[in-house]
Enzyme design. Structure first.
Site, PDB file in Angstrom:
ATOM      1  N   ASP A 344       0.847  -1.185   0.000  1.00  0.00           N
ATOM      2  CA  ASP A 344       0.000   0.000   0.000  1.00  0.00           C
ATOM      3  C   ASP A 344       0.891   1.248   0.000  1.00  0.00           C
ATOM      4  OD1 ASP A 344      -2.727   1.102   0.343  1.00  0.00           O
ATOM      5  OD2 ASP A 344      -1.887   1.894   2.198  1.00  0.00           O
ATOM      6  N   GLU A 373       1.493   0.217  -4.978  1.00  0.00           N
ATOM      7  CA  GLU A 373       1.000   1.495  -5.487  1.00  0.00           C
ATOM      8  C   GLU A 373       2.195   2.443  -5.616  1.00  0.00           C
ATOM      9  OE1 GLU A 373      -3.416   2.272  -3.820  1.00  0.00           O
ATOM     10  OE2 GLU A 373      -1.869   2.350  -2.292  1.00  0.00           O
TER      11      GLU A 373
END
Ligand code: CA
Length: 674
Positions: A344, A373
């Site tokens: 993340d 990400e």
């Protein structure tokens, strides 16, 4: 005077004044592999790192909560600020915390950041014997094999969404739990659900939204309606309690999560964990801050920096946080046989950390999947040239990044609900679509075209998707941005979007239920939803991180209602898994095999993939009218339709001039060479 084990009333620890962390780490970082609680047949040893502490105590409890402290013992300061104590009896089944003292005055009690099991709500670590937690066939079931990351088909699932609705067919007491993943032969009106659905769709990996222990669901009050995605980390090395059948029993969550992994592995499906090391849920009250105030988080002066958008961000460039991440990932990989990790806000981790993690973790498991990400949630004090941003993909070999260029080109801008994409009428995005098809790698025919979308070193870096847990589902996005078109047209758009993802080089990624037009409805009451004053956007939920089950849960009856959509997705998965030309391994292979062909219309994308006599021709027609095209003369031989519109049934070999149906993908496959 405060007794060991009782924290002082102060909730805020003052930040320690370290200005040169590089030097501090050189002098103080501790490289032992004995941090945490270690249980043996005759003793229990505790070890923690906190060089600035003036005293550290371990507190032993009989339970995970409540007033039941058995004893508190001072720990001995050893090499480089590592504190340890050995208790000469095995404390299997007991719980523990540490009390850190600073300046001979302030004391803070906290769970161990290295706790590998915990009590209800993760406030105390639990001491358990991991050899008692393995499923019966744990040592014999092999991990699924993955020759290249490009062979993966990833399916993103939230543990609760997956089964909490009665339509899952899972027994009521197991709905929303890890245990639902090993319920077999479940169905909804005859259509396979849950594990049986994974097998039917043909995915290779299940990517689980956070299933480490997170903070915001109260595990002691599960009878109340509660929901969270789980991006609020509390204990990185413990499974989440609300997903176990008994959050108060530290063994239950460990055993049940292992059973989940085991069941998926038995069916040839790998397990990827969504990991959230970029921030902690609490700041001053977090276990990290209480163990060593000011060391583990990034700061701007006295303030915590907020690159995560959640109030704090962790300092991966500080060696003991980097070591923590490595130890944590290694633990999940070895103890739980996890096959991959999704990071993340990976853009907050420094490049050096990510490269060390990749190198060292792949030594232990060469087929490990790593992706994340490539962006942040705010500004970080670390210079952007040092962060694992998508922009820096060239410095992150072997690590995948979510392809937001292709995502937005396919369906329209993510942060403008009404923005349209290739499938819904924005034909100007065709050049970015071509980039995505080439795995976002440099391609000799795309020189100077849509250069932003050319960032990958190799296709294994491009995680291609048009729907994930964030933002509108693809179907909701089309319902809002293309609402003036009738439903059958929007269904064609949905299928074409999926086709672009599966026919692009890279790693395809889907969200659970995308394959049967997943919706996230705002209103449970149809009368409320029918209010004519509402816009389509008012009827759906864009950010459902804490929305009720009604919004988030999978309604499995949609699979039957949209059986043709499901069948199409299933055909795309099969086409990709059967055809190596759709899973090229490198930029060089892509340049050698992939050729774009001129079409009469610049919005129509025509390309071929050819190697060793095998050939696929793809035509992506976003127009509302059929598109006629000629099979390029250099592609000799006979072709058949491999994937097309059901209305277009031509006997093989197909004619050299062929019609691509409106808003659809046509895939031809060579059956005979000339
Ligand atoms: Ca929890």
């Amino acid at each position: 005077m405060c007794l060991p084990g009782q924290s002082t009333e102060k909730d805020e620890c003052s930040l320690l004044k370290i200005t040169d962390f590089e030097r501090y780490d050189k002098e103080n970082a501790y490289w032992g592999d004995d941090l945490g609680a270690t249980l043996s047949e005759s003793s229990t040893r505790f070890c923690t790192w906190s060089p600035e502490a003036t005293a550290v105590y371990v507190n032993i409890y009989a339970d995970g909560t409540g007033d039941n402290r058995v004893e508190s013992l001072p720990m001995l300061r050893g090499d480089r600020g590592a504190w340890s104590v050995e208790i000469l009896r095995p404390l299997d089944g007991y719980f523990y915390t540490y009390t850190f003292e600073f300046d001979y005055r302030d004391r803070f009690e906290t769970i161990d950041i290295y706790a590998k099991a915990c009590g209800v709500n993760g406030d105390r670590g639990a001491i358990i014997d991991f050899s008692k937690t393995n499923p019966a066939d744990w040592d014999t079931v092999p991990r699924p094999s993955l020759e290249s990351p490009c062979d993966a088909v990833i399916y993103e699932c939230h543990v609760r969404d997956f089964s909490v609705d009665a339509s899952s067919g899972v027994a009521p007491e197991l709905r929303g739990k890890f245990a639902a993943f090993y319920a077999e032969n479940t169905d909804c009106g005859g259509a396979a659900t849950c594990l049986a659905h994974f097998k039917e769709l043909g995915i290779t990996h299940v990517h689980l939204l956070p299933c480490f222990d997170y903070a915001t669901v109260d595990e002691a009050k599960l009878h109340r309606a509660q929901y969270n995605w789980g991006y609020d980390p509390k204990n990185y090395n413990c499974p989440e309690g609300s997903y176990s059948t008994d959050p108060a029993d530290p063994y239950a969550r460990v055993r049940e999560f292992k059973l989940l992994v085991s069941a998926l592995h038995e069916n040839g499906i790998g397990v990827i964990m969504d990991v959230v090391y970029n921030h902690t849920y609490e700041t001053e009250k977090s276990a990290f801050h209480r163990s060593f105030p000011g060391y583990y988080h990034r700061r701007r002066g006295e303030q915590f920096s907020n690159g995560s958008g959640c109030g704090n961000e962790t300092a991966t460039e500080h060696l003991m946080f980097r070591k923590f991440m490595f130890d944590s990932l290694k633990f999940w990989m070895t103890e739980y046989k996890i096959d991959g990790f999704r990071f993340d806000l990976m853009g907050l981790h420094d490049i050096e950390t990510m490269n060390i993690l990749r190198r060292e973790l792949k030594k232990l498991h060469p087929q490990l999947l790593l992706y994340g990400e490539g962006w942040t949630g705010g500004d970080s004090p670390v210079h952007s040239s040092k962060l694992a941003l998508k922009y820096n993909a060239g410095l992150l070999p072997g690590i995948g990044l979510f392809n937001d260029n292709l995502r937005d080109a396919v369906k329209g801008e993510t942060f403008n609900a009404y923005g349209m994409g290739f499938v819904s009428g924005n034909y100007g995005s065709a050049p970015t679509i071509r980039r995505g098809i080439a795995g976002s790698c440099a391609h000799h025919q795309l020189y100077g075209v849509s250069t932003d979308a050319c960032w990958a070193l190799s296709p294994e870096q491009a995680v291609n998707y048009c729907e994930a847990h964030d933002n509108l589902t693809l179907w909701d996005k089309l319902s809002v941005s293309a609402k003036h078109y009738p439903k059958p047209i929007r269904e064609r758009m949905d299928k074409l979007a999926a086709a672009v993802i599966f026919l692009s080089q890279g790693i395809p990624f889907l969200q659970l239920g995308q394959d049967f037009l997943r919706k996230k409805p705002r209103f449970a009451d149809p009368a409320e939803a029918a209010d004519k004053h509402l816009s389509e956007l008012d009827r759906v939920v864009e950010n459902s991180y804490n929305a009720p089950d009604f919004t988030n849960s999978i309604k499995w009856d949609r699979k039957t209602r949209h059986a043709d959509v499901f069948a199409y997705y299933k055909a795309l998965v099969a086409l990709r898994r059967e055809n190596p030309l759709l899973r090229l391994r490198s930029g060089d292979e892509i340049n050698a095999c992939l050729h774009f062909h001129p079409a009469d219309d610049p919005a129509v994308v025509v390309y071929s993939l050819e190697r060793d006599g095998a050939c696929l021709i793809v035509c992506l027609n976003p127009h509302h009218a059929p598109h006629w095209f000629d099979i390029p003369a250099q592609l000799t031989g006979d072709f058949r339709i491999r994937l097309g519109d059901p209305s277009l049934t031509l006997p093989a070999p197909v004619p050299r001039r062929i019609c691509a149906a409106p808003i659809a993908a046509l895939v031809l496959e060579r059956i005979r060479q000339a």
